[in-house]
Motif scaffolding. Structure first.
Motif, short mmCIF file in Angstrom:
data_model
loop_
_atom_site.label_atom_id
_atom_site.label_comp_id
_atom_site.label_asym_id
_atom_site.label_seq_id
_atom_site.Cartn_x
_atom_site.Cartn_y
_atom_site.Cartn_z
N HIS A 48 1.63 34.29 34.84
CA HIS A 48 2.22 35.36 35.65
C HIS A 48 2.82 34.69 36.88
N SER A 64 12.71 32.33 32.29
CA SER A 64 12.28 33.13 31.13
C SER A 64 12.56 32.40 29.83
N ILE A 71 5.43 36.15 32.37
CA ILE A 71 5.86 37.38 33.00
C ILE A 71 6.22 37.07 34.46
N GLU A 73 7.43 38.43 38.43
CA GLU A 73 7.54 39.45 39.47
C GLU A 73 8.50 38.90 40.53
N CYS A 90 18.34 43.88 32.86
CA CYS A 90 18.61 44.83 31.78
C CYS A 90 19.72 44.32 30.87
N GLU A 95 13.60 43.46 30.46
CA GLU A 95 12.88 44.39 31.32
C GLU A 95 11.37 44.28 31.19
N GLU A 96 10.87 43.92 30.01
CA GLU A 96 9.42 43.85 29.81
C GLU A 96 8.82 42.57 30.39
N ARG A 97 9.66 41.59 30.72
CA ARG A 97 9.15 40.31 31.20
C ARG A 97 9.50 40.02 32.66
N HIS A 99 10.19 41.83 36.34
CA HIS A 99 10.09 43.05 37.13
C HIS A 99 10.63 42.76 38.53
#
Length: 246
Positions: A48, A64, A71, A73, A90, A95-97, A99
């Motif tokens: 994370h 990524s 993940i 942030e 997007c 979007e899921e990885r 934020h």
């Protein structure tokens, strides 16, 4: 996602697994330092990771692709820039990885919790407060110059979200390296791995990339300098690898 771009925006191809990014020609745009920092950073599966001051979102986008189980942030104080970074996320279906939070990095711990991140990446403002001319636009000025957020604030913000033995990777002007190391060590972030960046082999470094570990013992690994250009102005093999890797 709405494909309509705002005025002065464009979509750039990152030449990395089909990644694209939205950038505003009148605002801050990412540079070579972000690309080099993404290459310098090491990721482990399922980590994370926080990005403090994400700007266009370039660092979590590139990172990524280094490990598809991590993940991210991403924190950005400028709402318009954060919204643009979110649209880039997007655009790439991430979007899921990734934020994106429209928030001051100094409040990141309130959003993700204290000492929860395995790693943090940061490309902070380079210009010392009161020591450089400000840029023409607010977006560029906030990205390039310390306003009310100093390198000490940056280090404290990173330390607040990092777990014990978590890692911070940061890039900074070489001439301010001592300030950086002082700020890191004041916040229990011990420099562990350093790499200087030189425009040419016979020139002094202009950037330094540092990996620091929270609550670690002192022991420093100096990596070979990263040279950007040959004497004839062409890119070195390593720079070509970093920019054009599959």
């Amino acid at each position: 996602m709405n494909d309509k771009l705002n005025p002065n925006e464009r979509i750039d191809d990152l030449q990395r697994n089909g990644l694209k990014i939205i950038q505003n020609t009148q605002a801050f745009r990412f540079g070579m330092d972000a690309v080099l920092l993404a290459d310098f950073m090491r990721l482990r599966p399922h980590e994370h990771v926080a990005d403090m001051g994400t700007g266009t979102g370039i660092l979590p986008l590139l990172l990524s692709q280094k490990n598809e189980t991590c993940i991210f942030e991403a924190f950005e104080i400028q709402p318009e820039m954060a919204q643009m970074a979110q649209r880039s996320v997007c655009l790439n279906g991430l979007e899921e990885r990734i934020h994106v939070h429209a928030a001051d990095m100094r409040t990141a711990w309130k959003i993700v919790g204290r000492e929860r991140m395995h790693a943090v990446v940061c490309n902070p403002p380079y210009g010392k407060r009161g020591g450089t001319l400000t840029s023409g636009t607010e977006s560029v000025s906030l990205a390039r110059h310390e306003a009310d957020c100093t390198i000490e604030d940056v280090a404290a913000s990173c330390a607040a979200v990092l777990r014990n033995h978590g890692r911070l990777c940061i890039v900074f002007p070489a001439q301010r390296m001592l300030e950086l190391c002082d700020a890191l060590r004041q916040n229990r972030l011990e420099p562990k791995r350093i790499r200087m960046v030189c425009a040419h082999a016979d020139k002094p470094p202009y950037l330094v990339m540092v990996e620091a570990m929270k609550n670690a013992r002192p022991q420093l690994l100096w990596m070979p300098p990263l040279v950007v250009y040959h004497s004839d102005g062409s890119e070195t093999d390593e720079i070509r690898r970093i920019y054009h890797q599959a």
